[in-house]
Scaffold this active site. Structure first.
Site, mmCIF file in Angstrom:
data_model
loop_
_atom_site.group_PDB
_atom_site.id
_atom_site.type_symbol
_atom_site.label_atom_id
_atom_site.label_comp_id
_atom_site.label_asym_id
_atom_site.label_seq_id
_atom_site.Cartn_x
_atom_site.Cartn_y
_atom_site.Cartn_z
ATOM 1 N N ARG A 97 0.836 -1.208 0.000
ATOM 2 C CA ARG A 97 0.000 0.000 0.000
ATOM 3 C C ARG A 97 0.873 1.260 0.000
ATOM 4 O O ARG A 97 1.011 1.931 -1.013
ATOM 5 C CB ARG A 97 -0.963 -0.020 1.193
ATOM 6 C CG ARG A 97 -2.094 0.997 1.110
ATOM 7 C CD ARG A 97 -1.710 2.428 1.458
ATOM 8 N NE ARG A 97 -1.083 2.572 2.767
ATOM 9 C CZ ARG A 97 -0.580 3.706 3.221
ATOM 10 N NH1 ARG A 97 -0.629 4.813 2.484
ATOM 11 N NH2 ARG A 97 0.012 3.764 4.401
ATOM 12 N N ASP A 98 1.492 1.569 1.133
ATOM 13 C CA ASP A 98 2.278 2.805 1.208
ATOM 14 C C ASP A 98 3.409 2.771 0.184
ATOM 15 O O ASP A 98 3.768 3.783 -0.412
ATOM 16 C CB ASP A 98 2.845 2.990 2.625
ATOM 17 C CG ASP A 98 3.046 4.462 2.995
ATOM 18 O OD1 ASP A 98 2.834 5.323 2.127
ATOM 19 O OD2 ASP A 98 3.406 4.737 4.155
ATOM 20 N N HIS B 18 5.590 4.688 12.555
ATOM 21 C CA HIS B 18 5.589 4.579 11.085
ATOM 22 C C HIS B 18 6.605 5.595 10.548
ATOM 23 O O HIS B 18 6.308 6.758 10.356
ATOM 24 C CB HIS B 18 4.166 4.879 10.610
ATOM 25 C CG HIS B 18 3.943 4.881 9.135
ATOM 26 N ND1 HIS B 18 3.321 3.845 8.469
ATOM 27 C CD2 HIS B 18 4.209 5.806 8.183
ATOM 28 C CE1 HIS B 18 3.216 4.138 7.183
ATOM 29 N NE2 HIS B 18 3.737 5.321 6.978
ATOM 30 N N HIS C 260 9.213 7.121 7.833
ATOM 31 C CA HIS C 260 9.754 7.222 6.482
ATOM 32 C C HIS C 260 11.225 7.611 6.648
ATOM 33 O O HIS C 260 11.601 8.241 7.630
ATOM 34 C CB HIS C 260 8.984 8.269 5.671
ATOM 35 C CG HIS C 260 7.638 7.783 5.231
ATOM 36 N ND1 HIS C 260 7.356 7.445 3.926
ATOM 37 C CD2 HIS C 260 6.499 7.548 5.924
ATOM 38 C CE1 HIS C 260 6.093 7.034 3.840
ATOM 39 N NE2 HIS C 260 5.548 7.091 5.039
ATOM 40 N N CYS D 101 4.536 9.636 -0.326
ATOM 41 C CA CYS D 101 3.148 9.998 -0.064
ATOM 42 C C CYS D 101 2.735 11.012 -1.114
ATOM 43 O O CYS D 101 3.437 11.995 -1.343
ATOM 44 C CB CYS D 101 2.977 10.580 1.335
ATOM 45 S SG CYS D 101 1.298 11.146 1.670
ATOM 46 N N ASN E 286 9.172 4.380 3.022
ATOM 47 C CA ASN E 286 9.171 3.931 4.409
ATOM 48 C C ASN E 286 10.523 3.297 4.682
ATOM 49 O O ASN E 286 11.218 2.864 3.765
ATOM 50 C CB ASN E 286 8.090 2.868 4.609
ATOM 51 C CG ASN E 286 6.709 3.407 4.351
ATOM 52 O OD1 ASN E 286 6.274 3.477 3.205
ATOM 53 N ND2 ASN E 286 6.027 3.794 5.395
HETATM 54 P P1 HMG Z 1 -14.162 13.720 -0.801
HETATM 55 O O1 HMG Z 1 -14.307 14.551 0.438
HETATM 56 O O2 HMG Z 1 -15.337 13.016 -1.309
HETATM 57 O O3 HMG Z 1 -13.680 14.763 -1.900
HETATM 58 O O4 HMG Z 1 -13.005 12.674 -0.586
HETATM 59 P P2 HMG Z 1 -12.894 14.566 -3.262
HETATM 60 O O5 HMG Z 1 -13.059 15.814 -4.034
HETATM 61 O O6 HMG Z 1 -11.484 14.205 -2.985
HETATM 62 O O7 HMG Z 1 -13.658 13.388 -4.025
HETATM 63 C C1 HMG Z 1 -13.291 13.082 -5.308
HETATM 64 C C2 HMG Z 1 -14.108 11.918 -5.847
HETATM 65 O O8 HMG Z 1 -13.745 10.734 -5.160
HETATM 66 C C3 HMG Z 1 -15.605 12.046 -5.695
HETATM 67 O O9 HMG Z 1 -16.167 11.398 -6.821
HETATM 68 C C4 HMG Z 1 -15.885 11.200 -4.466
HETATM 69 O O10 HMG Z 1 -17.188 10.693 -4.436
HETATM 70 C C5 HMG Z 1 -14.916 10.081 -4.640
HETATM 71 P P3 HMG Z 1 -16.759 12.221 -8.054
HETATM 72 O O11 HMG Z 1 -17.933 12.967 -7.489
HETATM 73 O O12 HMG Z 1 -15.653 13.149 -8.509
HETATM 74 O O13 HMG Z 1 -17.097 11.168 -9.054
HETATM 75 N N1 HMG Z 1 -14.558 9.425 -3.395
HETATM 76 C C6 HMG Z 1 -14.222 8.123 -3.308
HETATM 77 N N2 HMG Z 1 -14.145 7.132 -4.223
HETATM 78 C C7 HMG Z 1 -13.757 5.916 -3.796
HETATM 79 N N3 HMG Z 1 -13.444 5.646 -2.506
HETATM 80 C C8 HMG Z 1 -13.512 6.604 -1.578
HETATM 81 C C9 HMG Z 1 -13.911 7.905 -1.968
HETATM 82 N N4 HMG Z 1 -14.073 9.062 -1.288
HETATM 83 C C10 HMG Z 1 -14.454 9.961 -2.167
HETATM 84 N N5 HMG Z 1 -13.194 6.329 -0.313
HETATM 85 C C11 HMG Z 1 -10.992 11.740 0.320
HETATM 86 C C12 HMG Z 1 -11.984 12.879 0.364
HETATM 87 C C13 HMG Z 1 -9.903 12.026 1.322
HETATM 88 C C14 HMG Z 1 -11.661 10.449 0.712
HETATM 89 C C15 HMG Z 1 -10.423 11.602 -1.070
HETATM 90 O O14 HMG Z 1 -9.890 12.824 -1.428
HETATM 91 C C16 HMG Z 1 -9.327 10.566 -1.144
HETATM 92 O O15 HMG Z 1 -9.587 9.383 -1.244
HETATM 93 N N6 HMG Z 1 -8.049 11.012 -1.122
HETATM 94 C C17 HMG Z 1 -6.891 10.154 -1.128
HETATM 95 C C18 HMG Z 1 -6.154 10.226 0.207
HETATM 96 C C19 HMG Z 1 -5.037 9.204 0.256
HETATM 97 O O16 HMG Z 1 -5.186 8.093 -0.185
HETATM 98 N N7 HMG Z 1 -3.847 9.571 0.822
HETATM 99 C C20 HMG Z 1 -2.739 8.683 0.931
HETATM 100 C C21 HMG Z 1 -2.920 7.670 2.017
HETATM 101 S S1 HMG Z 1 -2.511 8.325 3.629
HETATM 102 C C22 HMG Z 1 -0.793 8.098 3.759
HETATM 103 O O17 HMG Z 1 -0.173 7.687 2.839
HETATM 104 C C23 HMG Z 1 -0.127 8.382 5.086
HETATM 105 C C24 HMG Z 1 0.207 7.125 5.870
HETATM 106 O O18 HMG Z 1 1.081 6.294 5.151
HETATM 107 C C25 HMG Z 1 0.858 7.493 7.206
HETATM 108 C C26 HMG Z 1 2.007 8.467 7.038
HETATM 109 O O19 HMG Z 1 3.026 8.155 6.405
HETATM 110 O O20 HMG Z 1 1.828 9.570 7.561
HETATM 111 C C27 HMG Z 1 -1.057 6.339 6.175
HETATM 112 MG MG MG Z 2 3.263 6.506 5.116
#
Ligand code: HMG
Ligand code: MG
Length: 328
Positions: free
Chosen positions: A14-15, A236, A238, A269, A278
């Site tokens: 995933r990450d 976690h 990086h 990210c 990571n």
């Molecule tokens: P939102 O508030 O609905 O707004 O989602 P949006 O404008 O981003 O939504 C865009 C489109 O995605 C819309 O569809 C939504 O309905 C749809 P459209 O109307 O354009 O057809 N949508 C979804 N589709 C599938 N699955 C969903 C979903 N949610 C909305 N769950 C949200 C806000 C944050 C959910 C969205 O922006 C999103 O999924 N963003 C991606 C965030 C992400 O994946 N970040 C990386 C992971 S976190 C990370 O890596 C950190 C970590 O490793 C720890 C660290 O290192 O710190 C965990």
């Molecule tokens: Mg991460």
């Protein structure tokens, strides 16, 4: 003994892969997960139910989940698959598959009683909050308070299905938008909220790799002062600044026993410009071995996987230990 045991959560699928521009074939992702399972890794973060518009590489997470539930994956011990779900939409997408495969995974509702139940994998939902308002907006499209409110629903719905919930807090030791000044008290406050909402574990994300030994120590002291138990915390790291193992040592001394890592040091990210991977699983396993800590993971096997998957995705193998072990 319990004191020597360390749990490594493998976040490579995933990450590690989420930020790759070129679509990685489903078969490659599944092979990666299957190979990791055989090394002795106990928890594998296998996918992410997020918007495919934002993170196209994770778009086939449904197929990955289906595959893992419908096939017997060989592993030396019990396995947990973790999937990110940032909101109800993501959770519902995951829950639809889980509900169609209810007998394929073990749950917290019916504790495993050995035998056949032991062989079933568990599934965990991972939500992700942020320690700063700017990162919350960029990563979650809402402020911290609103994210915590919406996570309550995801946690409740996960619990109703018997799923364990892991809660990330990103940018706890540095933020690409707000710099080093991340308030550890704010992190403790968010962690407390998530635990009170029912999260089983907090994973503290040093998303940018800006964490240093003294600030890692200060953060963990602040968590303890807030009454958060070490067994509820995972770290976690990086490795952007090469400090991940130093910060790991500090965390171990503090009593933390769960760490996230990524085979081959894959990762980054999408909302954290410049963040590299990571900390490599190979480096973690080796480091733990030098300390006499047990991970249950076969170092040579992980090193082979690191070399293979970095080649598959066309990246350099970022694991120093992996390269040393393989004589590469
Ligand atoms: P939102 O508030 O609905 O707004 O989602 P949006 O404008 O981003 O939504 C865009 C489109 O995605 C819309 O569809 C939504 O309905 C749809 P459209 O109307 O354009 O057809 N949508 C979804 N589709 C599938 N699955 C969903 C979903 N949610 C909305 N769950 C949200 C806000 C944050 C959910 C969205 O922006 C999103 O999924 N963003 C991606 C965030 C992400 O994946 N970040 C990386 C992971 S976190 C990370 O890596 C950190 C970590 O490793 C720890 C660290 O290192 O710190 C965990
Ligand atoms: Mg991460």
């Amino acid at each position: 003994s319990q004191g020597n045991r360390v749990k490594l959560v493998e976040v490579g699928p995933r990450d590690g892969l989420q930020n790759e521009k070129k679509t990685i074939p489903l078969a490659t992702k599944i092979e990666l997960i299957e190979r990791l399972a055989r090394t002795g890794v106990s928890t594998i973060e296998a996918g992410s139910f997020v918007s495919p518009k934002w993170v196209p590489q994770m778009a086939n997470s449904s197929e990955i989940m289906e595959h893992l539930l419908q096939h017997k994956i060989q592993s030396p011990g019990p396995l947990t698959y973790s999937f990110l779900a940032p909101n109800s939409k993501g959770f519902e997408n995951a829950a639809n598959i889980l509900k169609q495969n209810l007998r394929a995974f073990s749950t917290q509702l019916e504790p495993s009683i050995g035998g056949e139940a032991e062989a079933k994998p568990a599934v965990e939902v991972a939500i992700f909050a942020a320690a700063t308002e700017s990162f919350s907006q960029k990563n979650l499209n809402c402020d911290i308070q609103k994210s915590l409110e919406s996570f309550k629903t995801v946690i409740q719905d996960s619990k109703a299905l018997g799923l364990r919930v892991r809660a990330y807090i990103s940018v706890v030791l540095g933020c690409p938008f707000e710099g080093f000044d991340v308030d550890p008290h704010k992190v403790a406050e968010i962690a407390t909220d998530l635990l009170e909402s029912g999260a089983d574990e907090i994973s503290l994300g040093d998303t940018t790799g800006m964490g240093t030994a003294p600030r890692t120590s200060a953060l963990l002291r602040c968590m303890a002062a807030a009454g958060i138990r070490n067994e509820d915390i995972a770290m976690h790291f990086h490795d952007t600044y090469g400090q991940a193992l130093v910060n790991t040592a500090v965390s171990l001394e503090h009593g933390i026993r769960t760490f996230d890592s990524s085979v081959g040091g894959l990762g980054g990210c999408p909302y954290s410009p410049g963040a590299t991977g990571n900390v490599a699983t190979e480096n973690m396993v080796y480091f733990m071995e030098t300390l006499g800590m047990e991970t249950g993971i076969d170092l040579d096997a992980v090193a082979d996987i690191g070399a293979w998957i970095t080649e598959e995705v066309g990246r350099a193998n970022d694991s120093t230990v992996g390269k040393a072990v393989l004589g590469a």
